[in-house]
Design a protein around this motif. Structure first.
Motif, mmCIF file in Angstrom:
data_model
loop_
_atom_site.group_PDB
_atom_site.id
_atom_site.type_symbol
_atom_site.label_atom_id
_atom_site.label_comp_id
_atom_site.label_asym_id
_atom_site.label_seq_id
_atom_site.Cartn_x
_atom_site.Cartn_y
_atom_site.Cartn_z
ATOM 1 N N LYS A 450 0.836 -1.199 0.000
ATOM 2 C CA LYS A 450 0.000 0.000 0.000
ATOM 3 C C LYS A 450 0.868 1.245 0.000
ATOM 4 N N LYS A 451 0.388 2.256 -0.684
ATOM 5 C CA LYS A 451 1.181 3.483 -0.814
ATOM 6 C C LYS A 451 1.360 4.185 0.526
ATOM 7 N N ASN A 452 0.382 3.995 1.442
ATOM 8 C CA ASN A 452 0.483 4.711 2.710
ATOM 9 C C ASN A 452 1.227 3.896 3.770
ATOM 10 N N ASP A 453 1.761 2.698 3.375
ATOM 11 C CA ASP A 453 2.560 1.917 4.314
ATOM 12 C C ASP A 453 3.816 2.694 4.680
ATOM 13 N N ARG A 454 4.095 2.739 5.968
ATOM 14 C CA ARG A 454 5.267 3.481 6.418
ATOM 15 C C ARG A 454 6.343 2.515 6.882
ATOM 16 N N PRO A 455 7.609 2.905 6.742
ATOM 17 C CA PRO A 455 8.678 2.006 7.205
ATOM 18 C C PRO A 455 8.688 1.893 8.729
ATOM 19 N N THR A 456 9.393 0.895 9.204
ATOM 20 C CA THR A 456 9.535 0.679 10.643
ATOM 21 C C THR A 456 10.350 1.810 11.267
ATOM 22 N N VAL A 457 9.992 2.167 12.485
ATOM 23 C CA VAL A 457 10.758 3.179 13.228
ATOM 24 C C VAL A 457 11.191 2.565 14.557
ATOM 25 N N HIS A 458 12.481 2.654 14.863
ATOM 26 C CA HIS A 458 13.020 2.160 16.133
ATOM 27 C C HIS A 458 13.136 3.351 17.085
ATOM 28 N N GLN A 459 12.378 3.299 18.160
ATOM 29 C CA GLN A 459 12.343 4.428 19.098
ATOM 30 C C GLN A 459 12.941 4.022 20.441
ATOM 31 N N PHE A 460 13.955 4.767 20.874
ATOM 32 C CA PHE A 460 14.576 4.557 22.180
ATOM 33 C C PHE A 460 14.185 5.716 23.096
ATOM 34 N N THR A 461 14.289 5.494 24.396
ATOM 35 C CA THR A 461 14.012 6.553 25.371
ATOM 36 C C THR A 461 15.256 6.763 26.210
ATOM 37 N N SER A 462 15.743 8.003 26.242
ATOM 38 C CA SER A 462 16.958 8.300 27.007
ATOM 39 C C SER A 462 16.668 8.259 28.499
ATOM 40 N N THR A 463 17.734 8.285 29.299
ATOM 41 C CA THR A 463 17.565 8.269 30.758
ATOM 42 C C THR A 463 16.869 9.549 31.244
ATOM 43 N N GLU A 464 16.845 10.581 30.389
ATOM 44 C CA GLU A 464 16.127 11.819 30.732
ATOM 45 C C GLU A 464 14.690 11.792 30.229
ATOM 46 N N GLY A 465 14.277 10.649 29.656
ATOM 47 C CA GLY A 465 12.898 10.519 29.183
ATOM 48 C C GLY A 465 12.638 11.115 27.818
#
Length: 581
Positions: A450-465
């Motif tokens: 699908k054209k609106n399919d988005r790639p994967t995103v890897h999200q990390f959270t720092s020690t400061e949030g």
């Protein structure tokens, strides 16, 4: 294999805290793993059940799994019969690597229904089976075993469940001293082999540990040797009998990483202990299972990219040779002019001529090679033609040199991305190669993305949030940098080294977040194993993609550089999640 009956017992003991809890969600991220989200007194937790032929295991996990858009049939069946169910019983069968989990829920008619999840951790024969315990009928298994594969044990819907063949070994937790000594006195096998062949649930690792403990206390008398072996055996099995475990990992004498539920004398280096068996196994297995699957999946891509890179490296060598020749263009112009000015001194048939270079201050002489079949004038014309050819080709050579170097950089970038790719990342890299015309679309006749399919995103959270986004391939890099990031977010990338785009999604953060983002940029780069890795950082507004550039390629300015040494433990300690855009 280190996962033996003792480790299984330790895990089952740990799972007892889930009794009375509820299975709130069920996912199947791949063909041999199931993840149960449990809600019990200890709060929410995720239980990984793997029937991987290489890394079968059961343990609590903190990992984030990317699930397929359409759940597999086995997952759908588990959801139907087990989602929302209460866990009534969790038990190990003897000391074998077999776990039964009984769950209770109400069916569509409101009647109470009990189902049994059977987990068989048996190497390449590992399986997860859903069973109706009342009738003994198999509802399904994650791996089907047809009658053509095994006439003794068929794992297919509708067949009666048959337990794995009994090995008729003694339960090591129930054997008495007299029985042990009698059995050992009747064998001619060495101690470790006898232990493995006689007792259920003992791996060669644990048998070797018991034998090593016994030999340390042996004074050479045969009767004491038997008693020493019993004492060593009891020193290992006593704590196991009391469910008192010391989960541990470390390197053995051969430098191989091992793990155990009991402390091992055989660990020579990098010893590390854990609070729970799950934490030990999570750390030991890490990404091993996924990395192995990824290796199989990327072998064709890896071979293709390496071949493409080799072709471009060869092309670069040839272009550099052409460049050296082309750099002689001025020499050929000079020779042509000198020949034209001295036609009267040359005769057809001469193989060379020595002429004064009137452009030289010292009026030095030059020897010019001639074609004896050509006239003096034709020899001069030949050098002028060569001059014009190389003069015109210089621009083309420089253009091709630039393109070839960019191509090699692009392929190096893709090779680096494959080295850290997850299963989902591979498909995105393959899709990029199709879009760029390197590969043909294998799914052209099948379902289109699908054209609106988005790639994967890897999200990390720092020690400061603070949220930190990481792109692990070019599609993700472009999406993170060009679509998700704001103008005043901070962008990071290893300096002149293939790696991930990293974005700190905040304008207000401290040194800790910057350091952790730089760690992520260095860790997810070609310099992962290096020290003092340079990482550039600047605002997103100073990052741009040149027109016509390859995916993921950007230029930037106003950057500052800091140096970090990638720390895997720090990276793994940061909370992370995987999202579809």
């Amino acid at each position: 294999m280190a996962l033996d009956g003792i480790v299984t017992r330790a895990i089952v003991h740990e799972l007892q805290g889930c009794k009375g809890g509820r299975i709130s969600k069920i996912h199947q991220p791949n063909g041999h793993d199931v993840v149960l989200t449990l809600r019990a007194q200890r709060g929410n937790s995720k239980l990984l059940i793997s029937a991987s032929p290489t890394y079968p295991r059961v343990h609590f996990t903190e990992k984030t799994f990317l699930n397929p858009t359409e759940a597999p049939m086995f997952c759908m069946l588990l959801r139907k019969h087990c989602e929302g169910a209460i866990i009534e019983e969790i038990r190990q069968i003897g000391m074998e690597r077999i776990i039964h989990i009984d769950v209770r829920q109400r069916d569509e008619l409101g009647d109470v229904s009990v189902k049994r999840i059977i987990i068989e951790l048996m190497g390449r024969h590992s399986n997860i089976v859903l069973l109706d315990p009342v009738t003994g009928t198999i509802l399904d298994g994650i791996h089907h075993v047809t009658p053509s594969i095994s006439s003794y044990r068929v794992i297919m819907p509708g067949f009666s469940y048959t337990a794995p063949p009994e090995q008729h070994k003694v339960n090591p937790l129930e054997v008495s001293s007299a029985e042990f000594l009698k059995g050992y006195s009747e064998t001619e096998e060495e101690a470790a082999r006898w232990l493995v062949n006689s007792f259920s649930g003992l791996s060669p690792l644990i048998a070797g540990e018991i034998a090593a403990r016994a030999s340390n206390s042996d004074n050479g008398d045969a009767s004491i040797e038997a008693n020493a072996l019993w004492n060593a055996f009891d020193s290992v099995m006593g704590p196991v009998r009391e469910n008192n475990y010391t989960p541990i990992t470390g390197l053995n004498a051969k430098g191989k990483m091992i793990f155990s539920a009991v402390r091992l004398q055989g660990i020579q280096d990098a010893e590390k202990t854990y609070d729970t068996m799950s934490k030990c196994m999570e750390d030991y297995y890490g990404d091993k299972a996924e990395r192995d699957t990824v290796k199989q999946k990327v072998s064709d891509l890896l071979r293709f990219l390496q071949n493409e890179r080799s072709k471009n490296v060869k092309k670069l060598d040839n272009l550099n040779k052409d460049l050296l020749e082309a750099d002689d263009a001025e020499k050929y112009r000079l020779w042509g002019e000198l020949l034209f000015a001295s036609l009267h001194q040359i005769s057809k048939g001469d193989k060379s001529v020595e002429l004064v270079n009137f452009y030289d201050e010292d009026q030095a002489t030059i020897t010019i090679a001639l074609d004896p079949l050509l006239t003096p004038s034709d020899n001069a014309q030949r050098y002028f033609k060569r001059y014009n050819k190389y003069k015109n080709s210089l621009a083309v050579i420089h253009e091709q040199l630039g393109k070839t170097k960019d191509e090699i950089d692009y392929l190096d970038n893709l090779l680096q991305q494959l080295s850290i790719a997850s299963m989902n990342d591979i498909e995105e890299i393959r899709e990029e190669l199709v879009q760029q015309g390197y590969l043909r679309d294998r799914n052209k006749k099948g379902k289109k993305k699908k054209k609106n399919d988005r790639p994967t995103v890897h999200q990390f959270t720092s020690t400061e949030g603070i949220d930190i986004l990481v792109g692990k391939n070019n599609l993700q890099n472009e999406y993170v940098t060009n679509r998700l990031a704001s103008a005043n977010d901070t962008w990071l990338h290893t300096k002149d080294i293939p790696g991930s785009h990293v974005v700190i999604r905040s304008t207000d953060f401290g040194e800790a977040t910057l350091e952790e983002a730089a760690q992520l940029a260095a860790y997810f780069s070609q310099a992962k194993e290096s020290s003092s890795v340079p990482v550039d950082y600047t605002f997103i507004r100073h990052v741009r993609k040149p027109s016509g550039a390859k995916p993921g390629f950007v230029i930037y300015d106003h950057q500052k550089t800091l140096f970090v040494t990638p720390n895997e433990e720090l990276v793994k300690s940061l909370p992370s999640t995987i999202k579809n855009g």
